[in-house]
Design a protein around this motif. Structure first.
Motif, PDB file in Angstrom:
ATOM      1  N   CYS A 126     -66.990  35.716 -53.687  1.00 24.04           N
ATOM      2  CA  CYS A 126     -67.569  37.057 -53.837  1.00 24.04           C
ATOM      3  C   CYS A 126     -66.490  38.124 -53.687  1.00 24.04           C
ATOM      4  O   CYS A 126     -66.465  39.115 -54.446  1.00 24.04           O
ATOM      5  CB  CYS A 126     -68.656  37.294 -52.788  1.00 24.04           C
ATOM      6  SG  CYS A 126     -70.189  36.390 -53.034  1.00 24.04           S
ATOM      7  N   ASN A 180     -77.467  38.958 -55.387  1.00 26.87           N
ATOM      8  CA  ASN A 180     -77.379  38.211 -56.641  1.00 26.87           C
ATOM      9  C   ASN A 180     -75.943  37.787 -56.935  1.00 26.87           C
ATOM     10  O   ASN A 180     -75.710  36.743 -57.548  1.00 26.87           O
ATOM     11  CB  ASN A 180     -77.929  39.035 -57.805  1.00 26.87           C
ATOM     12  CG  ASN A 180     -77.143  40.321 -58.020  1.00 26.87           C
ATOM     13  OD1 ASN A 180     -77.087  41.173 -57.126  1.00 26.87           O
ATOM     14  ND2 ASN A 180     -76.567  40.489 -59.195  1.00 26.87           N
ATOM     15  N   GLU A 183     -75.445  34.695 -54.934  1.00 26.75           N
ATOM     16  CA  GLU A 183     -76.125  33.567 -55.562  1.00 26.75           C
ATOM     17  C   GLU A 183     -75.370  33.064 -56.795  1.00 26.75           C
ATOM     18  O   GLU A 183     -75.282  31.852 -57.034  1.00 26.75           O
ATOM     19  CB  GLU A 183     -77.547  33.970 -55.934  1.00 26.75           C
ATOM     20  CG  GLU A 183     -78.448  34.192 -54.713  1.00 26.75           C
ATOM     21  CD  GLU A 183     -79.828  34.678 -55.080  1.00 26.75           C
ATOM     22  OE1 GLU A 183     -79.943  35.429 -56.071  1.00 26.75           O
ATOM     23  OE2 GLU A 183     -80.793  34.310 -54.382  1.00 26.75           O
ATOM     24  N   ASP A 184     -74.826  34.001 -57.578  1.00 23.36           N
ATOM     25  CA  ASP A 184     -74.036  33.607 -58.747  1.00 23.36           C
ATOM     26  C   ASP A 184     -72.788  32.831 -58.326  1.00 23.36           C
ATOM     27  O   ASP A 184     -72.448  31.803 -58.933  1.00 23.36           O
ATOM     28  CB  ASP A 184     -73.618  34.836 -59.557  1.00 23.36           C
ATOM     29  CG  ASP A 184     -74.786  35.479 -60.287  1.00 23.36           C
ATOM     30  OD1 ASP A 184     -75.840  34.832 -60.400  1.00 23.36           O
ATOM     31  OD2 ASP A 184     -74.645  36.643 -60.724  1.00 23.36           O
ATOM     32  N   CYS A 185     -72.133  33.315 -57.281  1.00 28.89           N
ATOM     33  CA  CYS A 185     -70.921  32.647 -56.795  1.00 28.89           C
ATOM     34  C   CYS A 185     -71.256  31.294 -56.173  1.00 28.89           C
ATOM     35  O   CYS A 185     -70.492  30.336 -56.319  1.00 28.89           O
ATOM     36  CB  CYS A 185     -70.199  33.534 -55.784  1.00 28.89           C
ATOM     37  SG  CYS A 185     -69.416  34.994 -56.508  1.00 28.89           S
TER      38      CYS A 185
END
Length: 215
Positions: A126, A180, A183-185
């Motif tokens: 992140c 988000n 969560e993507d990472c």
């Protein structure tokens, strides 16, 4: 457990003997957990100029309930090698999360990350993604942003917003990112299992470590 060390004031340079924690077991002394996270456990006042300083010492943070060990080694590669070799032979350590940090500030950050229920590998990614975005948006300070160490500050709010801090222009800046992004990472890390595998045992998980996998 405490020991006496000699510390130099970062403001006036005068040295003094102070008491510092060499190990902290928060199962035995749970009241120290918050003092670790707010940094107060590691602060000392210089008797010569009155300035407040952050103690830099080799310190072990141990949470046997959460099975977490964080060892601030003062950047001693020899000590890290000895610790990693010793604990690799301890069967009870197999399911521990074990981390090295170079300084107390990074130890505090790690404790805050894990206390928030987050994965420090994902947080490092992140930071990397956020740094790249900020660098691209602020061309005037791109080099300074690229070189700046990003730190996790907190996870809060109804939307679990993550706040990171970084120094630019001699001042500390803060940037909030949505959950988000985390969560993507996390998805990226899960699709690259060699990353988590490399963090098994005592490991220093930081920006340099992450650069082995993501550039």
């Amino acid at each position: 457990m405490r020991r006496e060390i000699v510390a130099a004031c970062t403001h006036c340079g005068e040295k003094d003997k102070i008491s510092a924690y060499s190990s902290i077991n928060v199962a035995e002394t749970p009241e120290l957990r918050e003092k670790v996270m707010d940094g107060s456990l590691f602060m000392w006042e210089c008797p010569h100029c009155g300035s407040m300083n952050l103690i830099q010492s080799q310190t072990l943070y141990h949470d046997p309930v959460e099975k977490l060990m964080i060892w601030s080694t003062g950047d001693s590669k020899e000590l890290e090698t000895q610790i990693a070799a010793a604990y690799s032979k301890v069967e009870e350590m197999a399911d521990y999360t074990a981390r090295f940090t170079a300084d107390i500030g990074s130890l505090i950050e790690k404790v805050k990350i894990f206390a928030s229920g987050l994965d420090d590998i994902v947080i490092e990614l992140c930071k990397y993604v956020t740094k790249m975005e900020l660098r691209d948006k602020d061309k005037a300070h791109a080099d300074e942003i690229n070189a700046a160490p990003f730190k996790f500050l907190k996870l809060d709010g109804a939307d679990n917003e993550i706040t990171l801090a970084y120094p630019v222009g001699g001042e500390m800046q803060m940037v909030a990112i949505g959950f988000n992004v985390y969560e993507d990472c996390r998805g990226i890390v899960s699709r690259n299992p060699e990353v988590s595998k490399a963090a098994a045992g005592f490991t220093r998980v930081d920006a340099v470590w992450l650069s082995r996998f993501f550039r």
